[in-house]
Design a protein around this motif. Structure first.
Motif, PDB file in Angstrom:
ATOM      1  N   ALA A 213      -8.015   0.401   1.574  1.00  0.00           N
ATOM      2  CA  ALA A 213      -6.606   0.756   1.765  1.00  0.00           C
ATOM      3  C   ALA A 213      -5.977   1.227   0.461  1.00  0.00           C
ATOM      4  O   ALA A 213      -5.270   2.236   0.427  1.00  0.00           O
ATOM      5  CB  ALA A 213      -5.842  -0.440   2.329  1.00  0.00           C
ATOM      6  N   ALA A 214      -6.226   0.483  -0.626  1.00  0.00           N
ATOM      7  CA  ALA A 214      -5.651   0.866  -1.922  1.00  0.00           C
ATOM      8  C   ALA A 214      -6.163   2.238  -2.354  1.00  0.00           C
ATOM      9  O   ALA A 214      -5.409   3.061  -2.884  1.00  0.00           O
ATOM     10  CB  ALA A 214      -5.992  -0.188  -2.973  1.00  0.00           C
ATOM     11  N   THR A 215      -7.449   2.479  -2.112  1.00  0.00           N
ATOM     12  CA  THR A 215      -8.027   3.775  -2.482  1.00  0.00           C
ATOM     13  C   THR A 215      -7.455   4.896  -1.633  1.00  0.00           C
ATOM     14  O   THR A 215      -7.136   5.978  -2.141  1.00  0.00           O
ATOM     15  CB  THR A 215      -9.556   3.738  -2.327  1.00  0.00           C
ATOM     16  OG1 THR A 215     -10.084   2.678  -3.124  1.00  0.00           O
ATOM     17  CG2 THR A 215     -10.184   5.047  -2.771  1.00  0.00           C
ATOM     18  N   CYS A 216      -7.298   4.638  -0.327  1.00  0.00           N
ATOM     19  CA  CYS A 216      -6.798   5.676   0.573  1.00  0.00           C
ATOM     20  C   CYS A 216      -5.314   5.947   0.372  1.00  0.00           C
ATOM     21  O   CYS A 216      -4.822   6.989   0.788  1.00  0.00           O
ATOM     22  CB  CYS A 216      -7.054   5.283   2.029  1.00  0.00           C
ATOM     23  SG  CYS A 216      -8.759   5.497   2.524  1.00  0.00           S
ATOM     24  N   ILE A 217      -4.598   5.014  -0.235  1.00  0.00           N
ATOM     25  CA  ILE A 217      -3.198   5.269  -0.567  1.00  0.00           C
ATOM     26  C   ILE A 217      -3.111   6.047  -1.872  1.00  0.00           C
ATOM     27  O   ILE A 217      -2.333   7.001  -1.998  1.00  0.00           O
ATOM     28  CB  ILE A 217      -2.422   3.943  -0.669  1.00  0.00           C
ATOM     29  CG1 ILE A 217      -2.274   3.313   0.721  1.00  0.00           C
ATOM     30  CG2 ILE A 217      -1.045   4.167  -1.294  1.00  0.00           C
ATOM     31  CD1 ILE A 217      -1.644   1.946   0.703  1.00  0.00           C
ATOM     32  N   ALA A 218      -3.914   5.638  -2.848  1.00  0.00           N
ATOM     33  CA  ALA A 218      -3.829   6.257  -4.174  1.00  0.00           C
ATOM     34  C   ALA A 218      -4.567   7.589  -4.240  1.00  0.00           C
ATOM     35  O   ALA A 218      -4.077   8.547  -4.844  1.00  0.00           O
ATOM     36  CB  ALA A 218      -4.391   5.305  -5.227  1.00  0.00           C
ATOM     37  N   VAL A 219      -5.733   7.658  -3.607  1.00  0.00           N
ATOM     38  CA  VAL A 219      -6.577   8.847  -3.745  1.00  0.00           C
ATOM     39  C   VAL A 219      -5.936  10.120  -3.192  1.00  0.00           C
ATOM     40  O   VAL A 219      -6.018  11.166  -3.837  1.00  0.00           O
ATOM     41  CB  VAL A 219      -7.959   8.606  -3.106  1.00  0.00           C
ATOM     42  CG1 VAL A 219      -8.732   9.909  -2.952  1.00  0.00           C
ATOM     43  CG2 VAL A 219      -8.748   7.628  -3.953  1.00  0.00           C
ATOM     44  N   PRO A 220      -5.289  10.088  -1.993  1.00  0.00           N
ATOM     45  CA  PRO A 220      -4.639  11.330  -1.549  1.00  0.00           C
ATOM     46  C   PRO A 220      -3.627  11.857  -2.554  1.00  0.00           C
ATOM     47  O   PRO A 220      -3.522  13.072  -2.743  1.00  0.00           O
ATOM     48  CB  PRO A 220      -3.960  10.907  -0.237  1.00  0.00           C
ATOM     49  CG  PRO A 220      -4.812   9.811   0.275  1.00  0.00           C
ATOM     50  CD  PRO A 220      -5.259   9.062  -0.950  1.00  0.00           C
ATOM     51  N   GLN A 221      -2.887  10.952  -3.204  1.00  0.00           N
ATOM     52  CA  GLN A 221      -1.953  11.393  -4.231  1.00  0.00           C
ATOM     53  C   GLN A 221      -2.707  11.997  -5.406  1.00  0.00           C
ATOM     54  O   GLN A 221      -2.318  13.049  -5.941  1.00  0.00           O
ATOM     55  CB  GLN A 221      -1.100  10.212  -4.701  1.00  0.00           C
ATOM     56  CG  GLN A 221      -0.266   9.584  -3.592  1.00  0.00           C
ATOM     57  CD  GLN A 221       0.455   8.338  -4.045  1.00  0.00           C
ATOM     58  OE1 GLN A 221       0.229   7.834  -5.148  1.00  0.00           O
ATOM     59  NE2 GLN A 221       1.314   7.814  -3.196  1.00  0.00           N
ATOM     60  N   GLN A 222      -3.800  11.327  -5.816  1.00  0.00           N
ATOM     61  CA  GLN A 222      -4.597  11.846  -6.918  1.00  0.00           C
ATOM     62  C   GLN A 222      -5.211  13.195  -6.538  1.00  0.00           C
ATOM     63  O   GLN A 222      -5.229  14.142  -7.337  1.00  0.00           O
ATOM     64  CB  GLN A 222      -5.715  10.853  -7.274  1.00  0.00           C
ATOM     65  CG  GLN A 222      -5.246   9.435  -7.564  1.00  0.00           C
ATOM     66  CD  GLN A 222      -4.538   9.341  -8.884  1.00  0.00           C
ATOM     67  OE1 GLN A 222      -4.580  10.278  -9.673  1.00  0.00           O
ATOM     68  NE2 GLN A 222      -3.885   8.228  -9.149  1.00  0.00           N
ATOM     69  N   MET A 223      -5.714  13.271  -5.300  1.00  0.00           N
ATOM     70  CA  MET A 223      -6.355  14.512  -4.857  1.00  0.00           C
ATOM     71  C   MET A 223      -5.347  15.641  -4.764  1.00  0.00           C
ATOM     72  O   MET A 223      -5.650  16.790  -5.081  1.00  0.00           O
ATOM     73  CB  MET A 223      -7.036  14.290  -3.501  1.00  0.00           C
ATOM     74  CG  MET A 223      -8.263  13.417  -3.564  1.00  0.00           C
ATOM     75  SD  MET A 223      -9.055  13.269  -1.964  1.00  0.00           S
ATOM     76  CE  MET A 223      -9.470  14.967  -1.640  1.00  0.00           C
ATOM     77  N   ASN A 224      -4.144  15.304  -4.315  1.00  0.00           N
ATOM     78  CA  ASN A 224      -3.115  16.326  -4.236  1.00  0.00           C
ATOM     79  C   ASN A 224      -2.815  16.899  -5.614  1.00  0.00           C
ATOM     80  O   ASN A 224      -2.677  18.112  -5.790  1.00  0.00           O
ATOM     81  CB  ASN A 224      -1.851  15.721  -3.622  1.00  0.00           C
ATOM     82  CG  ASN A 224      -0.819  16.777  -3.267  1.00  0.00           C
ATOM     83  OD1 ASN A 224      -1.170  17.905  -2.935  1.00  0.00           O
ATOM     84  ND2 ASN A 224       0.444  16.418  -3.335  1.00  0.00           N
TER      85      ASN A 224
ATOM     86  N   LEU B  65      -5.102   2.333 -11.504  1.00  0.00           N
ATOM     87  CA  LEU B  65      -4.532   1.957 -10.213  1.00  0.00           C
ATOM     88  C   LEU B  65      -3.648   0.738 -10.394  1.00  0.00           C
ATOM     89  O   LEU B  65      -4.110  -0.313 -10.859  1.00  0.00           O
ATOM     90  CB  LEU B  65      -5.655   1.659  -9.204  1.00  0.00           C
ATOM     91  CG  LEU B  65      -5.204   1.195  -7.824  1.00  0.00           C
ATOM     92  CD1 LEU B  65      -4.508   2.346  -7.091  1.00  0.00           C
ATOM     93  CD2 LEU B  65      -6.384   0.685  -7.013  1.00  0.00           C
ATOM     94  N   GLY B  66      -2.377   0.866 -10.060  1.00  0.00           N
ATOM     95  CA  GLY B  66      -1.460  -0.261 -10.129  1.00  0.00           C
ATOM     96  C   GLY B  66      -1.669  -1.214  -8.964  1.00  0.00           C
ATOM     97  O   GLY B  66      -2.250  -0.855  -7.934  1.00  0.00           O
ATOM     98  N   PHE B  67      -1.198  -2.432  -9.128  1.00  0.00           N
ATOM     99  CA  PHE B  67      -1.344  -3.442  -8.077  1.00  0.00           C
ATOM    100  C   PHE B  67      -0.241  -3.248  -7.047  1.00  0.00           C
ATOM    101  O   PHE B  67       0.942  -3.248  -7.377  1.00  0.00           O
ATOM    102  CB  PHE B  67      -1.279  -4.850  -8.665  1.00  0.00           C
ATOM    103  CG  PHE B  67      -1.680  -5.921  -7.694  1.00  0.00           C
ATOM    104  CD1 PHE B  67      -3.011  -6.165  -7.417  1.00  0.00           C
ATOM    105  CD2 PHE B  67      -0.719  -6.685  -7.041  1.00  0.00           C
ATOM    106  CE1 PHE B  67      -3.395  -7.146  -6.516  1.00  0.00           C
ATOM    107  CE2 PHE B  67      -1.083  -7.674  -6.141  1.00  0.00           C
ATOM    108  CZ  PHE B  67      -2.427  -7.905  -5.882  1.00  0.00           C
ATOM    109  N   ASP B  68      -0.633  -3.091  -5.797  1.00  0.00           N
ATOM    110  CA  ASP B  68       0.304  -2.860  -4.701  1.00  0.00           C
ATOM    111  C   ASP B  68       0.610  -4.195  -4.030  1.00  0.00           C
ATOM    112  O   ASP B  68      -0.161  -4.693  -3.207  1.00  0.00           O
ATOM    113  CB  ASP B  68      -0.313  -1.876  -3.696  1.00  0.00           C
ATOM    114  CG  ASP B  68       0.689  -1.372  -2.682  1.00  0.00           C
ATOM    115  OD1 ASP B  68       1.663  -2.097  -2.407  1.00  0.00           O
ATOM    116  OD2 ASP B  68       0.502  -0.258  -2.151  1.00  0.00           O
ATOM    117  N   TRP B  69       1.746  -4.796  -4.377  1.00  0.00           N
ATOM    118  CA  TRP B  69       2.089  -6.122  -3.840  1.00  0.00           C
ATOM    119  C   TRP B  69       2.285  -6.113  -2.332  1.00  0.00           C
ATOM    120  O   TRP B  69       1.776  -7.027  -1.650  1.00  0.00           O
ATOM    121  CB  TRP B  69       3.332  -6.661  -4.547  1.00  0.00           C
ATOM    122  CG  TRP B  69       3.029  -7.197  -5.928  1.00  0.00           C
ATOM    123  CD1 TRP B  69       3.288  -6.592  -7.122  1.00  0.00           C
ATOM    124  CD2 TRP B  69       2.380  -8.431  -6.239  1.00  0.00           C
ATOM    125  NE1 TRP B  69       2.841  -7.369  -8.158  1.00  0.00           N
ATOM    126  CE2 TRP B  69       2.282  -8.506  -7.647  1.00  0.00           C
ATOM    127  CE3 TRP B  69       1.863  -9.463  -5.480  1.00  0.00           C
ATOM    128  CZ2 TRP B  69       1.706  -9.587  -8.302  1.00  0.00           C
ATOM    129  CZ3 TRP B  69       1.278 -10.546  -6.124  1.00  0.00           C
ATOM    130  CH2 TRP B  69       1.204 -10.600  -7.514  1.00  0.00           C
TER     131      TRP B  69
END
Length: 431
Positions: free
Chosen positions: A40-51, A390-394
């Protein structure tokens, strides 16, 4: 001793006496929580990174002027500012402007682009430049241009500007920038003749004055520039000569608006930005989306999210099986104890609550530990693969722990229902 304290003592005793089983239940929840949080953390962060990464590979939005037919005026500085404000209202964006002119180098036709170096460098990280970017008195040539004329870094070329080559036409480089096929390599005029006509100096309106053409083709006068760099992109950019916008203004003998604005927009839906610009007909500009970049971006992100959901379903199923199997084993081991407690007056509901709380505790401990492990894995993944932190997503962490507790409780429902159906008389008779 109060009922609550007695309940806690019984719960602790049940866990401690069967700590091996408890560890198995915690591990099952830990693996599930770690995997889900990491994905989940990767799929939230990676699309932003990929964009962001995809945006560094060029523009996904191009704006060009709608010419009135009275000659090239381009997009004014005020309109560039206004258009940029509209694009940035939908998301972050970088941009670069281009002024294209048809010029001649050693009497051969080419396209010269007037640019602002900082803008172009920020927009096109993928350009492979051998040497330096354009500066005052220095030009950067495309790989095809360099090969055609045998140029290297440090070579000098004379660039000549002819008003007749640009009268009432749009330079071929503007077509190349918009992603359409053009004859920019040959410098053919977009309104007129073939390559041979252009090279022979034929008038774009169809004139065939051989004397004028012969004299014009031999005219190699112009302004001398030094080749400071050679750009290699594998695309139409390799067919263009790049110079500072101020140098192009001097060469052309005046300033005018730009022919193309390229944007790398971070808007969620670039097509909406295109629509909003095209709806403003008073701006006299038209926008179009570079689908090659945006469709690739969308396709990869969709594939990533689909993979996330598929793996998530599998992980949840395995977690349910693991916790359910462990709780079933614990119920089987405590069958006699459950029968005795029911014979002493304990209700099925109170026994079920104890098992549910025990399962929830396994899910809580496993969820907390799994979330921590998942974060470390996600941070390692984004760092090694994408080169970002990657920041910690509380909120995601809290959701991961709660999901682990819920899954553990749900997994205990079948064995708890079996425990509630135990007949104390049968159990006591077996004893």
């Amino acid at each position: 001793m109060t009922n609550t304290k007695m309940f806690l003592v019984m719960l602790w005793g049940a866990i401690f006496r069967r700590r091996g089983r408890a560890v198995m239940a915690v591990v099952a929840s830990l693996v599930g929580a770690a995997t889900l949080f990491c994905l989940a953390a990767t799929c939230i962060a990676v699309p932003q990174q990929m964009n962001e990464e995809m945006r560094s590979y060029g523009a996904n939005l191009i704006v060009t002027p709608i010419e009135s037919g009275d000659g090239k005026t381009g997009i004014s500085t005020a309109m560039v500012k206004h258009t940029t404000e509209m694009v940035r209202a939908k998301g972050e964006a970088t941009y670069a402007t281009y002024r294209y002119e048809n010029v001649r180098v050693n009497a051969a036709p080419y396209v010269l682009a007037g640019v602002h170096t900082a803008q172009v460098r920020a927009l096109n990280h993928h350009w492979n430049v051998d040497g330096a970017w354009p500066s005052a008195g220095n030009v950067m040539v495309g790989r095809d241009v360099a090969d055609a004329m045998g140029l290297t870094v440090g070579s000098r070329i004379t660039i000549g500007y002819r008003a007749s080559d640009n009268a009432g036409t749009t330079a071929a480089g503007a077509d190349s920038a918009s992603g359409t096929d053009s004859d920019s390599a040959s410098g053919a005029d977009s309104t007129g003749g073939t390559d041979s006509d252009s090279a022979a100096g034929t008038d774009s309106t169809g004139g065939t004055d051989s004397a004028a053409g012969s004299g014009d083709i031999l005219d190699t006068s112009g302004t001398e520039f030094r080749v400071c760099g050679i750009v290699d992109t594998g695309g139409s950019e390799d067919e263009i000569i790049y110079a500072l916008a101020s140098d192009v203004d001097k060469l052309a003998g005046g300033t005018r608006g730009v022919d193309v604005i390229e944007y790398s927009s971070g808007a969620a839906d670039v097509s909406q930005v295109v629509q909003s610009i095209n709806d403003m007909t008073s701006m006299h500009v038209q926008a179009q989306q570079v689908t090659k970049i945006t469709s690739s971006d969308t396709r990869i992100i969709t594939m990533l999210r689909t993979l996330f959901w598929m793996v998530s379903v599998v992980v949840l199923a395995l977690t349910l099986v693991g916790v359910s199997t462990t709780i079933s084993s614990i119920v089987a081991q405590r069958r006699n104890e459950i029968g005795l407690r029911k014979a002493l007056g304990a209700s099925s509901g109170s026994i079920g609550v104890e098992f549910y709380v025990e399962s929830g505790l396994y899910g809580l401990v496993g969820g907390v530990l799994g979330t921590a492990v998942g974060y470390l894995l996600a941070r390692l993944l984004t760092s090694t693969v994408f080169g970002r932190t990657l920041g910690f997503d509380w909120p995601l962490a809290v959701g991961s722990v709660l999901l682990s507790v819920i899954v553990a409780v749900l997994a205990s429902v079948p064995p708890v229902r079996r425990a509630s159906r135990i007949d104390p008389a049968v159990v006591l008779r077996e004893e």
